[in-house]
Design an enzyme around this catalytic site. Structure first.
Site, PDB file in Angstrom:
ATOM      1  N   THR A 157       0.806  -1.204   0.041  1.00 54.75           N
ATOM      2  CA  THR A 157       0.050   0.092   0.088  1.00 54.75           C
ATOM      3  C   THR A 157       0.803   1.253  -0.049  1.00 54.75           C
ATOM      4  O   THR A 157       0.388   2.288  -0.382  1.00 54.75           O
ATOM      5  CB  THR A 157      -0.888   0.030   1.209  1.00 54.75           C
ATOM      6  OG1 THR A 157      -0.189   0.020   2.363  1.00 54.75           O
ATOM      7  CG2 THR A 157      -1.795  -0.944   0.963  1.00 54.75           C
ATOM      8  N   ARG A 158       2.266   1.165   0.399  1.00 56.00           N
ATOM      9  CA  ARG A 158       3.195   2.386   0.465  1.00 56.00           C
ATOM     10  C   ARG A 158       4.313   2.104   0.302  1.00 56.00           C
ATOM     11  O   ARG A 158       4.871   0.852   0.516  1.00 56.00           O
ATOM     12  CB  ARG A 158       2.543   3.059   1.605  1.00 56.00           C
ATOM     13  CG  ARG A 158       2.895   2.490   2.851  1.00 56.00           C
ATOM     14  CD  ARG A 158       2.456   3.040   4.089  1.00 56.00           C
ATOM     15  NE  ARG A 158       2.420   2.503   5.349  1.00 56.00           N
ATOM     16  CZ  ARG A 158       2.306   2.771   6.641  1.00 56.00           C
ATOM     17  NH1 ARG A 158       1.815   3.906   6.514  1.00 56.00           N
ATOM     18  NH2 ARG A 158       2.377   2.308   7.524  1.00 56.00           N
ATOM     19  N   GLY A 159       5.233   3.041   0.119  1.00 57.16           N
ATOM     20  CA  GLY A 159       6.878   2.749   0.182  1.00 57.16           C
ATOM     21  C   GLY A 159       7.263   1.770  -0.671  1.00 57.16           C
ATOM     22  O   GLY A 159       6.902   1.928  -1.827  1.00 57.16           O
ATOM     23  N   ILE A 160       8.149   0.870  -0.402  1.00 55.34           N
ATOM     24  CA  ILE A 160       8.904  -0.031  -1.268  1.00 55.34           C
ATOM     25  C   ILE A 160       7.894  -0.845  -2.012  1.00 55.34           C
ATOM     26  O   ILE A 160       7.944  -1.236  -3.429  1.00 55.34           O
ATOM     27  CB  ILE A 160       9.852  -0.632  -0.404  1.00 55.34           C
ATOM     28  CG1 ILE A 160      11.074   0.325  -0.081  1.00 55.34           C
ATOM     29  CG2 ILE A 160      10.376  -1.981  -1.359  1.00 55.34           C
ATOM     30  CD1 ILE A 160      12.142  -0.565   0.810  1.00 55.34           C
TER      31      ILE A 160
ATOM     32  N   ASP B 182      -2.584 -10.613   5.491  1.00 51.31           N
ATOM     33  CA  ASP B 182      -2.293 -10.335   6.778  1.00 51.31           C
ATOM     34  C   ASP B 182      -1.076 -11.226   7.378  1.00 51.31           C
ATOM     35  O   ASP B 182      -1.394 -12.412   7.446  1.00 51.31           O
ATOM     36  CB  ASP B 182      -3.378 -10.686   7.892  1.00 51.31           C
ATOM     37  CG  ASP B 182      -3.073 -10.115   9.208  1.00 51.31           C
ATOM     38  OD1 ASP B 182      -2.017  -9.800   9.542  1.00 51.31           O
ATOM     39  OD2 ASP B 182      -4.019 -10.030  10.164  1.00 51.31           O
TER      40      ASP B 182
ATOM     41  N   TYR C 206      15.739  -8.159  14.517  1.00 52.92           N
ATOM     42  CA  TYR C 206      15.524  -7.604  13.258  1.00 52.92           C
ATOM     43  C   TYR C 206      16.844  -8.123  12.267  1.00 52.92           C
ATOM     44  O   TYR C 206      16.625  -8.480  11.384  1.00 52.92           O
ATOM     45  CB  TYR C 206      15.570  -6.086  13.057  1.00 52.92           C
ATOM     46  CG  TYR C 206      15.204  -5.389  11.928  1.00 52.92           C
ATOM     47  CD1 TYR C 206      13.779  -5.663  11.206  1.00 52.92           C
ATOM     48  CD2 TYR C 206      16.271  -5.004  10.930  1.00 52.92           C
ATOM     49  CE1 TYR C 206      13.796  -5.020   9.986  1.00 52.92           C
ATOM     50  CE2 TYR C 206      15.913  -4.576   9.692  1.00 52.92           C
ATOM     51  CZ  TYR C 206      14.585  -4.457   9.190  1.00 52.92           C
ATOM     52  OH  TYR C 206      14.470  -4.115   7.895  1.00 52.92           O
TER      53      TYR C 206
ATOM     54  N   ALA D  16      13.569   6.621   1.882  1.00 58.88           N
ATOM     55  CA  ALA D  16      12.723   7.620   2.499  1.00 58.88           C
ATOM     56  C   ALA D  16      11.361   7.158   2.303  1.00 58.88           C
ATOM     57  O   ALA D  16      10.494   7.756   1.610  1.00 58.88           O
ATOM     58  CB  ALA D  16      12.855   8.684   1.607  1.00 58.88           C
TER      59      ALA D  16
END
Length: 267
Positions: A15-18, A63, A158, A192
């Site tokens: 939905t966003r970013g990469i 999900d 991580y 970013a």
């Protein structure tokens, strides 16, 4: 003819970013792109917007924290399209407030990060590869992180989980090359995205950039371009098991790099 015409792709967390940049990039090159997301309505708006430009983007519910959903998502795509040629495992999560150094970090968080960051790649690949074998080939691109190859003073869970993503990339590559399936990983540096920019103070970003030879923060398009390179067989047909850092050279300098540049010896 677009290089990905008639190819079916799945991009998770898109939905966003990469993830969004990668989905759009693949669609711009002719692929039918399914966007694995939790927010179906918001994603449908994105799909409708780009439909006006001739791109084929479709939302499908995903999900990563609900294991039962994985198979449902794959079954939906196979029912609709009959195949999946491309898988971009973009989902990844972090818990910086609990994921600290080895002694002080939360043990449950450590294993939770491994379960979701590595587990999502494992589970989706396990479900999709049989379809790729049946289709006589495919391409998997895993979005990892430079944190998987460069140790940190914190975020041990991580880092270890992303190192696991790097390793499973090579495992898949060697185990399924004989079926015409390639698997590669892209390791972003500081990119970013909204999530990154909102969680990092200016002082940290300035310090980080002092270790980046190209002296800029990356953008999602940089990663999307790398994903596109790995996907079409004519561009990267002899590449599999590759771990590509897209970080502006972050892993090139010595620990003294920032001080060296700051001294103006290099101009």
């Amino acid at each position: 003819m677009n290089k990905l015409e008639n190819k079916v792709a799945l991009v998770t967390s898109a939905t966003r970013g990469i993830g969004l940049a990668s989905a759009i990039k693949l669609a711009q090159n002719g692929a039918i792109v399914y966007m694995g997301v939790r927010r179906l309505e918001a994603t449908q708006e994105i799909c409708d917007k780009y439909k006006e430009e001739g791109l084929i983007l479709k939302p499908v519910f995903f999900d990563a924290y609900n294991i039962d959903i994985y198979k449902e998502m794959i079954d939906t795509i196979i029912k609709n399209e009959g195949k999946i040629d491309i898988l971009v495992n973009n989902f990844g999560t972090g818990r910086p407030e609990k994921d600290l150094d080895l002694v002080n970090g939360d043990e449950d968080t450590f294993f939770e990060l491994f379960n979701y960051n590595v587990g999502s790649v494992y589970r989706l690949s396990k479900l999709i590869i049989p379809h790729m074998i049946e289709n006589k080939g495919g391409s998997i691109v895993n979005i990892s992180s430079v944190g998987g190859s460069i140790p940190d003073i914190s975020r041990i869970g991580y880092g270890v989980s992303k190192s696991g993503v790097n390793n499973i990339t090579k495992q898949i590559a060697i185990q399924y090359a004989k079926y015409g399936i390639r698997c590669n990983a892209v390791l972003p540096g500081l990119i970013a995205t909204d999530a990154a920019m909102n969680s990092m103070p200016d002082e940290f970003r300035k310090s980080f950039l002092s270790h980046v030879p190209l002296n800029r923060i990356g953008n999602p398009e940089d990663i999307a371009n790398s994903v596109l390179f790995f996907v079409p067989s004519e561009d990267s047909s002899y590449i599999t098991g590759s771990i590509l850092e897209v970080s502006g050279g972050y892993n090139l300098g010595t620990p003294q790099y920032a001080e060296f540049v700051g001294s103006k010896v290099v101009e």
